[in-house]
Design a protein around this motif. Structure first.
Motif, short mmCIF file in Angstrom:
data_model
loop_
_atom_site.label_atom_id
_atom_site.label_comp_id
_atom_site.label_asym_id
_atom_site.label_seq_id
_atom_site.Cartn_x
_atom_site.Cartn_y
_atom_site.Cartn_z
N LEU A 212 45.88 58.82 42.78
CA LEU A 212 44.93 59.19 43.84
C LEU A 212 45.62 59.94 44.97
O LEU A 212 46.76 59.65 45.32
CB LEU A 212 44.30 57.92 44.43
CG LEU A 212 43.31 57.14 43.57
CD1 LEU A 212 42.87 55.88 44.29
CD2 LEU A 212 42.12 58.01 43.24
N ARG A 214 44.91 60.90 48.98
CA ARG A 214 44.03 60.74 50.13
C ARG A 214 43.84 62.13 50.73
O ARG A 214 44.81 62.84 51.01
CB ARG A 214 44.70 59.81 51.15
CG ARG A 214 43.78 59.36 52.23
CD ARG A 214 44.54 58.70 53.34
NE ARG A 214 44.61 57.25 53.20
CZ ARG A 214 45.07 56.45 54.16
NH1 ARG A 214 45.50 56.95 55.29
NH2 ARG A 214 45.11 55.15 53.96
N TYR A 230 39.11 60.02 48.97
CA TYR A 230 40.19 60.26 48.01
C TYR A 230 39.73 61.24 46.95
O TYR A 230 38.54 61.46 46.75
CB TYR A 230 40.58 58.94 47.33
CG TYR A 230 41.27 57.96 48.24
CD1 TYR A 230 42.65 57.92 48.33
CD2 TYR A 230 40.52 57.07 49.02
CE1 TYR A 230 43.29 57.02 49.16
CE2 TYR A 230 41.15 56.17 49.86
CZ TYR A 230 42.54 56.15 49.92
OH TYR A 230 43.17 55.26 50.74
#
Lengths: 249, 249
Positions: A212, A214, A230
């Motif tokens: 992931l 951000r 995200y």
DNA sequence: ACAAAAGTGTTATTTCTACACCCATGC
DNA sequence: GCATGGGTGTAGAAATAACACTTTTGT
């Protein structure tokens, strides 16, 4: 699509797609309402003589949803001898859904390869029914209508497979919008698994997978602290799909 | 066996079995040596018109090994359009392995469903070749001969699947003798995975699954402390197969 | 100001890892 | 008696689970 010229199709083999979408904290499946029958079916199709089976499944998916490049994976071949469409072809012919000469072809024994797909609900604008059905709709997984043949079994097995895959594969890409919040991702997991998870532990674990990014943006509009947005690192996501997340041994 | 009357078989669908055995700390696969060709093949067959696909695979397994009631599981359908036996049927006909009229049928496009089986090496006395092959032998996985068509790919995928399944499924029943020692079980795991494992941690983990019973007997004869003999608690083993071992989420 | 829901951190527990020491057996 | 390899235990590290407090936002 190779159309419905039966001599251009492999005999006795079909593909059926369990197309999952996620909307309003519910897992949904795209189903076809059969013409003049109080029964539904999974979107499916047949395989052209020069077509890869995977291609056929991709084509079915694209025909119903208009989407390309979607996560689609075979999960089981349903091959019992009792699996046949006794009278189904004839019935469709009667209803005028198909020409009479196809009825016989359809009524023979079929084995079907089940695929499951994960698609972003909102990207499917107007799902298109095929020639044997009158509509194509999202149905909530916990309120399914009566399904034709063994399609309930296929659907259940797809869901079970999905839950199992969650143990060593990431999920979310193609099922969520490009940008999403951690609570949204968690809701997806909770919905698929049918359980609740701890907010903080979920976040830690998920971030630990390293798939992931951000974005730096936040999701505003709700009467509480705005959560981060995200997005998946698609490169790492694909690597994780292949290599698996929990190595086990 | 439905024999080879092509009108009694489903067209375009075959099953291929990757039959794993374990012997002398090596993982082996049962392969057929094709008649007069320097090439080998996975044991495979076709599906009778009234036969479940699973039944067909079970039949193939039983025909080659003489074994019944063995762990056998489908793992993938190989369905690329490029998968065909161009000239293979004709060649077999030339060699007299099959009647000429089957050549055409065999040369059409086939999709094949891969199964993998785990069998106890010592219980397979004299594996029997089929009519297109001259012998049927165990081959070590790390010294495989040249395989026909995409059978290497099928074999590799079977092995990969087995490794993956090891993360949430027990293994050993049907692959080891009814009674076995912990070091033997560990050797099996190490062989399948291609790694080494810590003796003590392995034992703890394995016992933790609760699918083993210590018989109270020991394996004697070696110049060192005699290890305990274990057997699987078949009931719990089967439950573990279904439910999975590492729950994950 | 308040309720709702997100962000972040801490501690206890469990599990995993990496070892060390003792024990039986055949030569 | 000694080499080989199995049985068992334990301390440290890491992962997991359970839980608390603070922050932001719309009303």
């Amino acid at each position: 699509m190779p159309g419905f010229a039966t001599d251009q199709l492999l005999q006795g083999l079909s593909v059926d797609c369990v197309i999952f979408g996620f909307h309003q904290n519910e897992l949904k499946v795209l189903l076809l309402k059969l013409k003049q029958l109080d029964m539904w079916a999974l979107p499916g199709g047949f395989v052209g003589v020069t077509e890869d089976v995977d291609q056929a499944a991709t084509r079915v998916l694209s025909e119903r949803t208009g989407l390309e490049d979607i996560f689609l994976q075979q999960f089981f071949l349903f091959g019992d001898a009792s699996r046949h469409r006794a009278g189904h072809g004839a019935r469709l012919a009667e209803l005028g859904a198909i020409p009479a000469e196809w009825a016989d072809w359809l009524d023979r024994r079929f084995v079907t390869l089940g695929y499951y797909a994960l698609v972003e609900y909102s990207r499917v604008k107007a799902p298109k029914p095929d020639q044997t059905s009158e509509s194509c709709e999202w149905c909530a997984l916990n309120a399914l209508p009566k399904l034709m043949l063994d399609h309930s079994e296929i659907l259940t097995k797809a869901h079970d497979t999905l839950k199992k895959h969650l143990n060593d594969q990431p999920i979310g890409l193609n099922l969520l919008p490009a940008q999403f919040t951690m609570p949204e991702l968690q809701a997806l997991y909770e919905t698929v698994l049918g359980t609740t998870l701890d907010r903080r532990n979920f976040q830690r674990k998920m971030l630990g997978y390293g798939i992931l990014n951000r974005t730096g943006k936040r999701m505003t509009g709700a009467p509480h602290k705005a959560p981060w947005l995200y997005e998946f690192d698609e490169e790492k996501y694909r690597l994780a799909l292949q290599a698996g997340l929990n190595t086990g041994w």
